[in-house]
Design a protein around this motif. Structure first.
Motif, mmCIF file in Angstrom:
data_model
loop_
_atom_site.group_PDB
_atom_site.id
_atom_site.type_symbol
_atom_site.label_atom_id
_atom_site.label_comp_id
_atom_site.label_asym_id
_atom_site.label_seq_id
_atom_site.Cartn_x
_atom_site.Cartn_y
_atom_site.Cartn_z
ATOM 1 N N PHE B 141 0.832 -1.204 0.000
ATOM 2 C CA PHE B 141 0.000 0.000 0.000
ATOM 3 C C PHE B 141 0.865 1.251 0.000
ATOM 4 O O PHE B 141 1.813 1.351 0.784
ATOM 5 C CB PHE B 141 -0.905 0.032 1.227
ATOM 6 N N ASN B 142 0.481 2.189 -0.851
ATOM 7 C CA ASN B 142 1.082 3.510 -0.799
ATOM 8 C C ASN B 142 0.114 4.371 0.014
ATOM 9 O O ASN B 142 -0.880 4.865 -0.498
ATOM 10 C CB ASN B 142 1.261 4.037 -2.224
ATOM 11 N N LEU B 143 0.417 4.545 1.277
ATOM 12 C CA LEU B 143 -0.564 5.178 2.156
ATOM 13 C C LEU B 143 -0.765 6.654 1.836
ATOM 14 O O LEU B 143 -1.850 7.187 2.032
ATOM 15 C CB LEU B 143 -0.151 5.010 3.622
ATOM 16 N N LEU B 144 0.291 7.319 1.329
ATOM 17 C CA LEU B 144 0.123 8.724 0.963
ATOM 18 C C LEU B 144 -0.892 8.866 -0.158
ATOM 19 O O LEU B 144 -1.746 9.755 -0.125
ATOM 20 C CB LEU B 144 1.463 9.294 0.513
ATOM 21 N N LYS B 145 -0.777 7.964 -1.153
ATOM 22 C CA LYS B 145 -1.713 8.017 -2.265
ATOM 23 C C LYS B 145 -3.133 7.724 -1.791
ATOM 24 O O LYS B 145 -4.085 8.378 -2.193
ATOM 25 C CB LYS B 145 -1.279 7.007 -3.335
ATOM 26 N N ARG B 146 -3.221 6.765 -0.890
ATOM 27 C CA ARG B 146 -4.554 6.418 -0.377
ATOM 28 C C ARG B 146 -5.189 7.599 0.348
ATOM 29 O O ARG B 146 -6.390 7.827 0.267
ATOM 30 C CB ARG B 146 -4.457 5.225 0.580
ATOM 31 N N LEU B 147 -4.327 8.345 1.060
ATOM 32 C CA LEU B 147 -4.838 9.512 1.775
ATOM 33 C C LEU B 147 -5.356 10.556 0.796
ATOM 34 O O LEU B 147 -6.436 11.131 0.988
ATOM 35 C CB LEU B 147 -3.727 10.095 2.646
ATOM 36 N N GLU B 148 -4.570 10.764 -0.279
ATOM 37 C CA GLU B 148 -5.006 11.744 -1.279
ATOM 38 C C GLU B 148 -6.313 11.322 -1.929
ATOM 39 O O GLU B 148 -7.203 12.128 -2.149
ATOM 40 C CB GLU B 148 -3.925 11.894 -2.358
ATOM 41 N N GLU B 149 -6.418 10.022 -2.197
ATOM 42 C CA GLU B 149 -7.649 9.518 -2.810
ATOM 43 C C GLU B 149 -8.846 9.722 -1.892
ATOM 44 O O GLU B 149 -9.949 10.041 -2.326
ATOM 45 C CB GLU B 149 -7.504 8.028 -3.134
ATOM 46 N N ARG B 150 -8.585 9.556 -0.604
ATOM 47 C CA ARG B 150 -9.693 9.756 0.339
ATOM 48 C C ARG B 150 -10.093 11.224 0.403
ATOM 49 O O ARG B 150 -11.248 11.557 0.586
ATOM 50 C CB ARG B 150 -9.280 9.258 1.732
ATOM 51 N N ASN B 151 -9.082 12.087 0.281
ATOM 52 C CA ASN B 151 -9.370 13.520 0.326
ATOM 53 C C ASN B 151 -10.148 13.979 -0.898
ATOM 54 O O ASN B 151 -10.988 14.864 -0.814
ATOM 55 C CB ASN B 151 -8.066 14.320 0.415
ATOM 56 N N ALA B 152 -9.817 13.359 -2.029
ATOM 57 C CA ALA B 152 -10.416 13.801 -3.291
ATOM 58 C C ALA B 152 -11.919 13.527 -3.325
ATOM 59 O O ALA B 152 -12.422 12.701 -2.610
ATOM 60 C CB ALA B 152 -9.750 13.094 -4.459
#
Ligand code: SF4
Ligand code: SF4
Lengths: 372, 152
Positions: B141-152
């Motif tokens: 998992f790329n957690l930073l990307k997941r965070l951005e996806e959640r923000n979007a």
């Protein structure tokens, strides 16, 4: 999987039970030399799920080793973690608050009931009865739900910390545990009527697979196996630890030495565990759940430490040799089923194979804990 | 001879008692959850894999101190940071900003040491448990990307 059967000149043949076989619990392999349906000689072969847990203990810090202990015995994980934290706490001189110890005792006992319930179901299934497994799992599910709500996991709890607990129990847990006790008592009565009295069940266990007290001592068997052979030994009573001296409970001992005696010991133990949980919930003191004075990184003073606890399967011991570093110099795990299982080779000589499989069920083997 | 018949009598009686119990169970309500058509809600403390937590601006709270990485027994966290200049009260300061936070979930033992060792409350367990895949890479998992996806 079965190996090619070789016909010997003397008309006996080799039968391979396992490593993958529905009648062996986990990946245990038993090489049996058979004469018709009778076992001439049996040899258990271990090591299929060896994961070097002892070696890992030497490479990881004490705190990092905590999750490993739940992976030994996946049915009664809390008891094993309890032994580890007790050993380290005693060596490091950490005082554990009383509330934490009470919660530990309550959760360990709940876990013991869960473990025995699963054993009960699987054991009866070995003998050909399927419904009791479903009933037992339903009851066990209540315990797992309770434990999941406080620990965050269903099997690999990792709940205890050096000096206390990961987090406190809430009122919901206490309520649920209080509701669980009478329900479980009712279920125990049901199991008794359904299974213990059953004529087929009794005839397959009564007088079958006698294990003498002598043999238990020879192999170092502990727990329900030894108590079914008349040895009154329970670490909780004989070498008290934690808050167990505060509780009133009996150690069920049977002298028949047969498979039925081992069954009865475990069934009675569930009732005793319920008694401990009941008293624990009543006496549960308020207060902190974590020791105030606790070193940030745990380093044990140079020395040799041993702690035994009574798990669902017997006496589990952990020995830590420390050279003063962050991790242990040597870590040895004494797992109860490892000793209990070694009876099997000697005891099943001359036995019918069906009886031997019932006998294996009555030993309550958990293979990852033997191989560790 | 009497023993023989009493054995038969008590044996049959025990079987009938057993059948009575299974018969009664037959009419009890079903407790099974029909997964995957039905799912259950995980308890509040359920330990799933970890996720980064965002602050009010949607940026990760993480300050890239690396405590979680050092605490993890299985070595499944790898993180990196870059140093950026930010202006605070007219003065230019250097600040560490998280640039990478990867979780190798194939090795994670869900022990919770990382969350416990984070002094900034920057990571938490997700309640996700429907994880299945035939590819190992799906669990890196790329957690930073997941965070951005959640923000979007
Ligand atoms: S839960 Fe445990 S194993 Fe998983 S990333 Fe955190 S510290 Fe590592
Ligand atoms: S411990 Fe917390 S703040 Fe430090 S790197 Fe890990 S997640 Fe970020």
């Amino acid at each position: 999987m079965s190996a090619p059967i070789q016909l010997r000149p003397d008309e006996t043949f080799l039968l391979n039970v396992g490593p993958q076989h529905p009648a062996t619990h986990g990946v245990l392999r038993v090489k049996m030399q058979m004469d018709g349906e009778y076992i001439v000689k049996a040899e258990t072969v271990l090591g299929y799920v060896h994961r070097m847990h002892e070696k890992m203990g030497e490479n990881r810090t004490y705190a990092q080793y905590l999750p490993n202990l739940s992976r030994l015995d996946y049915l009664g994980a809390l008891g094993y973690t309890h032994g580890h934290v007790l050993a380290v706490e005693r060596a490091a001189g950490i005082e554990v608050p009383e509330r934490a110890e009470y919660i530990r005792a309550i959760t360990v006992e709940l876990n013991r009931v869960a473990s025995h319930l699963f054993w009960f179901g699987a054991f009866v299934m070995d003998l050909g009865g399927f419904s009791p497994l479903m009933y037992a799992i339903q009851d066990r599910e209540h315990i797992l739900d309770m434990l999941e709500a406080v620990t965050g996991a269903r099997l690999t709890y990792c709940y205890y910390r050096f000096g206390g607990l990961y987090n406190d129990v809430d009122d919901d847990f206490i309520e649920a545990a209080k509701r669980f006790i009478p329900r479980m008592r009712k279920s125990l009565k049901k199991y008794d009527a359904l299974v213990s009295g059953n004529v087929i069940f009794r005839n397959r266990l009564e007088g079958i697979a006698p294990v003498s007290a002598e043999m238990c001592r020879k192999y170092g068997a502990t727990g329900p196996v030894a108590r079914g052979s008349g040895i009154n030994f329970d670490v909780r009573k004989n070498e008290p630890y934690s808050v167990y001296p505060e509780f009133e409970f009996d150690v069920p001992v049977y002298h028949e030495c047969d498979s039925l005696a081992r069954y009865k010991v475990r069934m009675d133990e569930m009732e005793q565990s319920l008694r401990i949980i009941e008293q624990g919930l009543e006496k549960l003191p308020d207060g902190p759940i974590m020791a105030e004075k606790k070193p940030k990184t745990i380093k044990l003073p140079v020395g040799d430490y041993y702690q035994a606890v009574e798990t669902a399967r017997g006496s589990f011991g952990i020995r830590i040799v420390s050279d003063g570093d962050k991790n242990a110099y040597r870590l040895k795990l004494r797992s109860p089923t490892y000793s209990n299982m070694h009876l099997f080779d000697e005891a099943c000589e001359g036995m019918l194979i069906m009886d031997a499989l019932a006998f294996m069920g009555s030993l309550d083997l958990v293979i990852p804990e033997i191989d560790r | 001879m009497g023993g023989y018949f009493s054995d038969i009598f008590y044996g049959s009686k025990s079987l009938l008692i057993g059948m009575g119990i299974t018969f009664r169970e037959f009419f009890k309500p079903t407790v099974t959850v029909q997964y995957p058509y039905q799912t259950i809600k995980m308890s509040a403390r359920f330990r799933g894999h970890i996720e980064l937590i965002a602050d009010e601006e949607g940026k990760p709270k993480c300050v890239a101190c690396g405590m979680c990485q050092r605490a993890c027994p299985s070595g499944c966290i790898s993180l990196d940071s870059v140093s950026v200049d930010i202006e605070v009260d007219g003065k230019v300061k250097k600040k560490k900003v998280l640039s990478k936070y990867d979780l190798d979930f194939t090795k994670c033992s869900l022990c919770g040491q990382c969350v416990e060792n984070c002094n900034f409350g920057a990571i938490d367990f997700s309640k996700e448990y429907n994880l299945a895949s035939t590819r190992k890479e799906d669990f890196h998992f790329n957690l930073l990307k997941r965070l951005e996806e959640r923000n979007a």
